[in-house]
Design a protein around this motif. Structure first.
Motif, short mmCIF file in Angstrom:
data_model
loop_
_atom_site.label_atom_id
_atom_site.label_comp_id
_atom_site.label_asym_id
_atom_site.label_seq_id
_atom_site.Cartn_x
_atom_site.Cartn_y
_atom_site.Cartn_z
N GLN A 87 61.96 20.02 83.45
CA GLN A 87 61.24 19.10 84.32
C GLN A 87 60.28 19.81 85.27
OE1 GLN A 87 61.06 15.87 84.26
NE2 GLN A 87 59.81 15.65 86.12
N LEU A 88 60.60 21.02 85.69
CA LEU A 88 59.75 21.75 86.62
C LEU A 88 58.34 21.90 86.08
CD1 LEU A 88 59.57 23.45 89.28
CD2 LEU A 88 60.10 25.44 87.86
N TRP A 89 58.22 22.19 84.78
CA TRP A 89 56.90 22.43 84.21
C TRP A 89 56.13 21.13 84.03
CZ3 TRP A 89 56.85 26.90 85.74
CH2 TRP A 89 57.89 27.79 85.53
N ARG A 90 56.83 20.05 83.75
CA ARG A 90 56.15 18.76 83.69
C ARG A 90 55.57 18.40 85.05
NH1 ARG A 90 60.55 17.59 80.09
NH2 ARG A 90 61.81 16.68 81.76
N GLU A 91 56.33 18.69 86.11
CA GLU A 91 55.84 18.41 87.46
C GLU A 91 54.65 19.31 87.80
OE1 GLU A 91 59.11 18.88 90.10
OE2 GLU A 91 60.28 17.23 89.24
N LEU A 92 54.71 20.57 87.40
CA LEU A 92 53.61 21.49 87.69
C LEU A 92 52.34 21.06 86.97
CD1 LEU A 92 52.55 24.13 88.92
CD2 LEU A 92 53.38 25.31 86.87
N LEU A 93 52.46 20.70 85.71
CA LEU A 93 51.28 20.25 84.96
C LEU A 93 50.71 18.97 85.55
CD1 LEU A 93 52.56 21.04 81.38
CD2 LEU A 93 50.50 22.01 82.42
N ARG A 94 51.59 18.07 85.98
CA ARG A 94 51.11 16.84 86.60
C ARG A 94 50.37 17.14 87.89
NH1 ARG A 94 55.32 14.16 85.67
NH2 ARG A 94 56.47 14.60 87.59
N GLU A 95 50.83 18.13 88.63
CA GLU A 95 50.15 18.54 89.86
C GLU A 95 48.73 18.99 89.58
OE1 GLU A 95 49.74 19.72 93.98
OE2 GLU A 95 51.22 18.45 92.97
N TYR A 96 48.55 19.80 88.55
CA TYR A 96 47.22 20.32 88.23
C TYR A 96 46.32 19.24 87.64
CZ TYR A 96 48.14 25.10 89.53
OH TYR A 96 48.40 26.23 90.27
N GLN A 97 46.90 18.33 86.88
CA GLN A 97 46.08 17.24 86.32
C GLN A 97 45.66 16.26 87.41
OE1 GLN A 97 48.63 15.83 83.11
NE2 GLN A 97 48.69 17.92 82.28
N ASP A 98 46.51 16.06 88.41
CA ASP A 98 46.14 15.19 89.53
C ASP A 98 45.02 15.82 90.35
OD1 ASP A 98 48.04 13.38 88.78
OD2 ASP A 98 49.54 14.01 90.25
N VAL A 99 45.07 17.16 90.50
CA VAL A 99 44.01 17.85 91.24
C VAL A 99 42.68 17.72 90.53
CG1 VAL A 99 43.19 20.13 91.96
CG2 VAL A 99 45.56 19.47 92.39
N ASP A 100 42.71 17.89 89.20
CA ASP A 100 41.47 17.79 88.43
C ASP A 100 40.94 16.36 88.40
OD1 ASP A 100 41.66 20.46 87.92
OD2 ASP A 100 42.60 20.24 85.96
#
Length: 290
Positions: free
Chosen positions: A277-290
């Motif tokens: 789950q940690l990596w799903r959250e990290l990827l979501r963080e970067y996609q939200d920024v973009d």
């Protein structure tokens, strides 16, 4: 799409000749590494260094790879200009860095590799990372095998299977990073992780060794926010996927190859346990920024 089914067995038949070819190219690199003038180099157009060891390895690989399995074209870091007008038409080819980590070679710290990937339909279906000073090869065929091979003398090799490790709750998270690339974006990523995981440990190394470490269960995460090229990542991606991990762009998708006029790879996350789950959250963080 090739390879599927029995074609995976066809890929496995390429392992033995690739090991022999890597050993030959690796011996040429080691001969230069131990010779007078090993630290001499010339600067290429992008200011990266080019040594006699790079060129010696490249000559051996360029000559040998067309004879490994079906004859395919070769795209090497040292041959880009010669094939620039042709390679976009290739659906299947060898992608090569004859000496990944030339700066580490010049620093004489031993952290350099030979990278060989077989690209089919824009994805790496076989990857070889060879460590010349150790005479070891890390080979991955997604869906088939992930193994470390050690030369046992002559034509004999011993091998052991590779598996990425799960990210255990409460365990330290080991981040693998480039010895020479830092920057604000990497620092921000590490800060994000530190706010969500109890203990972060950073380990620095050069070249594609970080992919080997992830595939061997010796790390959890390798983020990259500095420039690199497709020959730097393709073999490592095949190895990591074969061992159970993933190499993803910041959009969450696996990296693809020969899709544009540029040969630069995008920023990426190399992950040992992609289902956590940690990596799903990290990827979501970067996609939200973009």
């Amino acid at each position: 799409m090739w390879p599927t089914g029995d074609d995976l067995q066809q890929l496995e038949t390429l392992v033995a000749p690739l090991l022999a070819l890597c050993r030959e190219a690796g011996a040429a690199i080691c001969a230069h590494y131990d010779a007078p003038g090993a630290q001499e180099y010339q600067a290429k157009g992008d200011d990266s260094p080019l040594t006699r060891a790079d060129l010696a390895s490249d000559r051996i690989l360029q000559a040998g790879l067309p004879g490994v399995g079906p004859a395919l074209p070769v795209l090497s870091e040292e041959s880009v200009e010669a094939v620039a007008g042709q390679r976009r038409n290739w659906s299947r080819y060898w992608l090569v860095d004859p000496l990944d980590g030339t700066k580490e070679f010049l620093a004489r710290n031993g952290e350099f590799t030979i990278n060989i990937a077989l690209i089919d339909d824009h994805r790496p279906v076989l990857g070889v990372l060879y460590l010349p000073l150790k005479a070891q090869a890390y080979i991955g065929i997604p869906g088939s095998l992930a193994r470390r091979y050690a030369c046992a003398g002559g034509d004999a090799w011993s091998s052991s299977d590779l598996h990425t490790r799960p990210l255990g709750e409460g365990q330290p998270l080991d981040v693998l990073a480039s010895r020479r690339h830092r920057g604000k974006r990497l620092a921000a990523c590490l800060d994000w992780l530190a706010a969500r995981w109890p203990q972060i440990r950073r380990h620095n190394s050069g070249s594609a060794l970080k992919f080997c470490q992830l595939a061997a269960g010796q790390g959890d995460f390798y983020p990259r926010f500095s420039r690199c090229c497709e020959w730097d990542t393709a073999a490592g991606q095949a190895l990591l996927e074969a061992a159970g991990g993933a190499l993803l762009g910041l959009d969450g998708r696996p990296l693809r190859y020969n899709c544009s006029d540029s040969l630069y790879s995008p920023d990426f996350f190399a992950i040992a346990d992609p289902g956590h789950q940690l990596w799903r959250e990290l990827l979501r963080e970067y996609q939200d920024v973009d």
